[in-house]
Scaffold this active site. Structure first.
Site, short mmCIF file in Angstrom:
data_model
loop_
_atom_site.label_atom_id
_atom_site.label_comp_id
_atom_site.label_asym_id
_atom_site.label_seq_id
_atom_site.Cartn_x
_atom_site.Cartn_y
_atom_site.Cartn_z
N LYS A 159 11.03 -37.34 -21.70
CA LYS A 159 10.20 -38.02 -20.78
C LYS A 159 9.23 -38.15 -22.01
O LYS A 159 8.45 -38.13 -22.28
CB LYS A 159 8.61 -36.32 -20.56
CG LYS A 159 8.18 -36.83 -18.82
CD LYS A 159 7.27 -35.46 -18.04
CE LYS A 159 6.51 -35.54 -17.51
NZ LYS A 159 6.51 -37.04 -16.49
N1 PMP Z 1 11.47 -37.38 -11.74
C1 PMP Z 1 10.53 -37.97 -12.43
C2 PMP Z 1 10.50 -39.67 -13.14
C3 PMP Z 1 9.09 -37.38 -13.03
O1 PMP Z 1 8.31 -38.23 -14.06
C4 PMP Z 1 8.53 -36.60 -12.71
C5 PMP Z 1 7.37 -36.31 -12.94
N2 PMP Z 1 7.52 -34.96 -14.29
C6 PMP Z 1 9.56 -35.55 -12.04
C7 PMP Z 1 10.90 -36.56 -11.66
C8 PMP Z 1 9.40 -34.33 -11.67
O2 PMP Z 1 9.23 -33.17 -12.83
P1 PMP Z 1 7.79 -32.19 -12.64
O3 PMP Z 1 8.47 -31.46 -11.05
O4 PMP Z 1 8.31 -31.62 -13.42
O5 PMP Z 1 6.85 -32.05 -12.45
#
Ligand code: PMP
Length: 298
Positions: A159
């Site tokens: 991320k």
């Molecule tokens: N995909 C992407 C590209 C994201 O940026 C996110 C947000 N973090 C998610 C999926 C969902 O992840 P999470 O449930 O950990 O927030």
């Protein structure tokens, strides 16, 4: 989306007034996107605000940093405590939490090894990311013409700050066309995820979501939903999906920390319809879990 200001932001070990949480214009990450971050939520509970799956988020932050060989000058435990104190000191009932680890000021150029690594944790009250309406009625999505970053170009497993240029292109494209959210395919044409959400499809009672290798982020909400669904006895499959798997789904929904669990009403103008029973069931339990009412999913 506007940011609602609170009092303090944690920066490199201490809480500073909101307006003083600043960086130099020659911050490496501003020029090259060389940072990693998290998105976390704290929910209101009977015992005060509770951060949902904090340890898992901080661990993912460290995994993202590892991919970019960034040495975080704090431990997992330090950042867990720092997050809790930032929430506590700002006296909010619920909030979104944004830890960011970035290459700071002290060097330019593409070899970042001499540049110091800075860490900040900001929080602010943030309602439903795709709008309160979206949770009830669902969103209209479009498959973007921009493809998800390749794992051998900019790994979607991290991320990382700069990587979100890819999601921004997709989001700009589809919102300009009047849709609420984008879905990205990878360069082989398989579905990866939304611009900031994982995606799930339900067909004939079976729930499917693309595997991480398709370019989807290892979402923490995705993981919670898989656990909740399995516990309820639904069949959950991680499998490669093409765009027509979305068109032909009985139910579709997004998951994400910011977005939470959001039904999808249509894809590329193919109607999926009002939120279905499985989406509703999972959404309901998820919202109980984040408020601490379903201890086995915390
Ligand atoms: N995909 C992407 C590209 C994201 O940026 C996110 C947000 N973090 C998610 C999926 C969902 O992840 P999470 O449930 O950990 O927030």
């Amino acid at each position: 989306m506007a940011i609602e200001k609170v009092e303090k932001i944690w920066m490199n070990g201490k809480l500073v007034p909101w307006d003083e949480a600043k960086v130099h214009i020659l911050t490496h990450a501003l020029h090259y996107g060389s940072g990693v971050f998290e998105g976390i939520r704290a929910y209101q509970t009977d015992k005060g605000p509770a951060v949902f799956r904090l340890t898992d988020h901080i661990k993912r932050l460290f995994r993202s940093a590892k991919i970019y060989s960034m040495e975080i000058p704090f431990s997992v435990e330090d950042l867990i405590e720092a997050t809790k104190s930032t929430v506590r000191e700002n006296k909010v009932e619920s909030c979104y939490i944004r830890p960011v680890v970035f290459r700071g000021y002290g060097g330019m150029g593409l070899n970042p090894t001499s540049v110091p690594v800075d860490v900040a944790i900001a929080i602010w009250p943030w309602g439903a990311y795709l709008g309160e309406e979206s949770l009830e009625h669902g969103v209209r999505v479009k498959i973007s013409s921009f493809r998800r970053n390749e794992p051998n170009a900019i790994p979607p497993a991290a991320k990382a700050c700069g990587q979100y240029l890819n999601s921004i292109l997709a989001k700009l494209e589809v919102t300009a066309a009047g849709y609420d959210e984008a879905v990205l395919l990878n360069s082989q044409g398989y579905v990866s995820d939304g611009s900031g959400e994982n995606i799930f499809a339900v067909r004939n009672g079976t729930i499917a979501t693309p595997p991480i290798a398709s370019g989807a982020l290892e979402g923490i909400t995705r993981d919670s939903i898989i656990k909740i669904a399995q516990d309820k006895g639904y069949k959950v499959r991680m499998r490669y999906m093409v765009r027509t798997d979305l068109y032909l789904a009985d139910e579709l929904f997004f998951t994400g920390t910011a977005a939470e669990v959001v039904p999808i009403h249509s894809v590329d103008d193919r109607e999926i319809g009002d939120p279905g029973p499985i989406t509703r069931d999972l959404q309901k339990t998820f919202f109980k879990a984040v408020k601490g009412e379903e201890p086995k999913f915390i």
